[in-house]
Design an enzyme around this catalytic site. Sequence first.
Site, mmCIF file in Angstrom:
data_model
loop_
_atom_site.group_PDB
_atom_site.id
_atom_site.type_symbol
_atom_site.label_atom_id
_atom_site.label_comp_id
_atom_site.label_asym_id
_atom_site.label_seq_id
_atom_site.Cartn_x
_atom_site.Cartn_y
_atom_site.Cartn_z
ATOM 1 C CB SER A 238 72.126 139.050 115.465
ATOM 2 O OG SER A 238 73.259 138.742 114.681
ATOM 3 C CE LYS A 239 68.741 145.436 112.801
ATOM 4 N NZ LYS A 239 68.446 145.761 114.177
ATOM 5 N NE ARG A 240 79.445 139.328 111.841
ATOM 6 C CZ ARG A 240 79.642 138.963 110.592
ATOM 7 N NH1 ARG A 240 78.729 139.167 109.683
ATOM 8 N NH2 ARG A 240 80.787 138.396 110.236
ATOM 9 C CG HIS A 241 73.673 136.024 111.178
ATOM 10 N ND1 HIS A 241 74.907 135.925 111.785
ATOM 11 C CD2 HIS A 241 72.757 135.781 112.113
ATOM 12 C CE1 HIS A 241 74.730 135.616 113.044
ATOM 13 N NE2 HIS A 241 73.445 135.513 113.282
#
Length: 466
Positions: A238-241
């Site tokens: 995801s954008k998170r990683h």
Amino acid sequence: MSTMTTRFPPSPTGYLHIGGARTALFNYLLARHHGGRFVLRIEDTDKARSTQEMTNAILEGMEWLGLEFDEGPFFQSERTETYNQYIDKLLQSGQAYYCDRTPEQIDVMRAEAKAKGLKRLYDGHCRELDLGPGPDRVVRFKVPRPGKVVFNDMVKGTVAIDAEEIEDFVIRRADGSPIYQMAVVVDDATMGITHVLRGDDHLSNTPKQIMLFQALGFPVPEFGHVPMILGPDKKKMSKRHGAVSVMVYKEMGYLPEAMLNYLARLGWSHGDEEIFSKEDLVEKFSIDNLGNSPSVFDQEKLNWLNSHYIKTASLDRLAPLLAEYLELRGFSSLDPDYLKTVIPLLQPRAKTMVEMADQTEFFVTPSSELSFDPKAAAKFLTDDAKVHLAALLSRFEEAPSFAPDTLENIAKAYLEETGLKFKAIAQPIRVALSGKTVSPGLFETMEVLGRERSFTRIRRAIALTT
RNA sequence: GUCCCCAUCGUCUAGUUCGGUCCAGGACACCGGCCUUUCACGCCGAUAACAGGGGUUCAAAUCCCCUUGGGGACGCCA
């Protein structure tokens, strides 16, 4: 046997992210290893979501990683006519047909099928209606039934899918524009692509594409589906990683060679080896060594690789790069030769170029502007310490040379006379020189700073009122 | 839900093709120690895995089946 040709076909609806970068790398390596060609193709058939900005970003990412392509970039948006010619061919031969079902009608159909517990595939309503062209009519491919698609995947082995699982998919939109599946097949065929290596998520597209290759009378390329890269939560990135541009890794201070090395080892291995240059990879890459289960992106290992490459990089490589990162924080026109004396002290201490820039700051900050960390000053620049600093300063001023050994001997002589422990003076000197409690070795630091900076800083520390 | 793919230390993986050399090897991280003027580097050491259950076999991490778990795909997106 035609030349091995691979391709990387990003869609300019997003940046070049970790997964895409690895796919590009694998295709690059496969082609290079076999002396083949590597083609870049921009898949922008979705006009609404594709942007020039993303295309540029993808190009930038590939350049940063050093993934040079031999042909392209080709743009699918410029090849609409070609695709339509082939769609017409399919129409004429009865392998495709017009359909007047609207998206809304299809939605209802799918919902009903789902409610009944049936497959929610398009039901083939128009398949035998023999409709002609008309407004709002799409073209669907007539999936050969009954049938079965079997192919030998380069990484997964034999994969078989029943035609019952595949609906008569759309190949041309109502607005007349071709759809991905069609564009890919026509491109791969006309560009002479021999090997298609892509993410696992495309596995279910493969039977559709193979049917299209066959319907069009094209030779079917070899397919290989690489397992996906997962986030630390073992879910799709995801954008998170990692699902952000690889360029943010540059911003975070990673070296492209570290990134390349890390990406290569995600899902691929060569015995117990961990360190691979791009040349090593080209030489050693083989599809046979690809793993077949998904892998989790681990930034810690990337960090290790990055520090390895920082430690082994040449000064000529690092100095201009460090200057770039420093410039971002307002340090301009730095002397590259000075940086080259600083860098060796920092190479074993920095995991990223950002950290190196952090650690370089006190070296390049003008002595008159250097600030002392209040806590550090309070703890180490005591009246007692200042007495020793003053005494040491006058001895350092007499130093015949500013080599670390000489400086250390001077300090040791002072300690012997006073009976002090090294620890008593080490931190005060460090704080005086750097303003902080953490720095490279004291005497190496002094050598690099030179007489003037060192003396100025020690004087300022002595003069500091706490 | 349906279909497809996958399953070795926390993570990346070797080993699986041709079962025995594997009471499972390497690397990252973690932990302990050494070095030491701070922080690092470096060096030494430790903990840690064949998802579960059935088979086949003299012998299974390796072959087969089931279960479980994970992932992906089911678009007039790519």
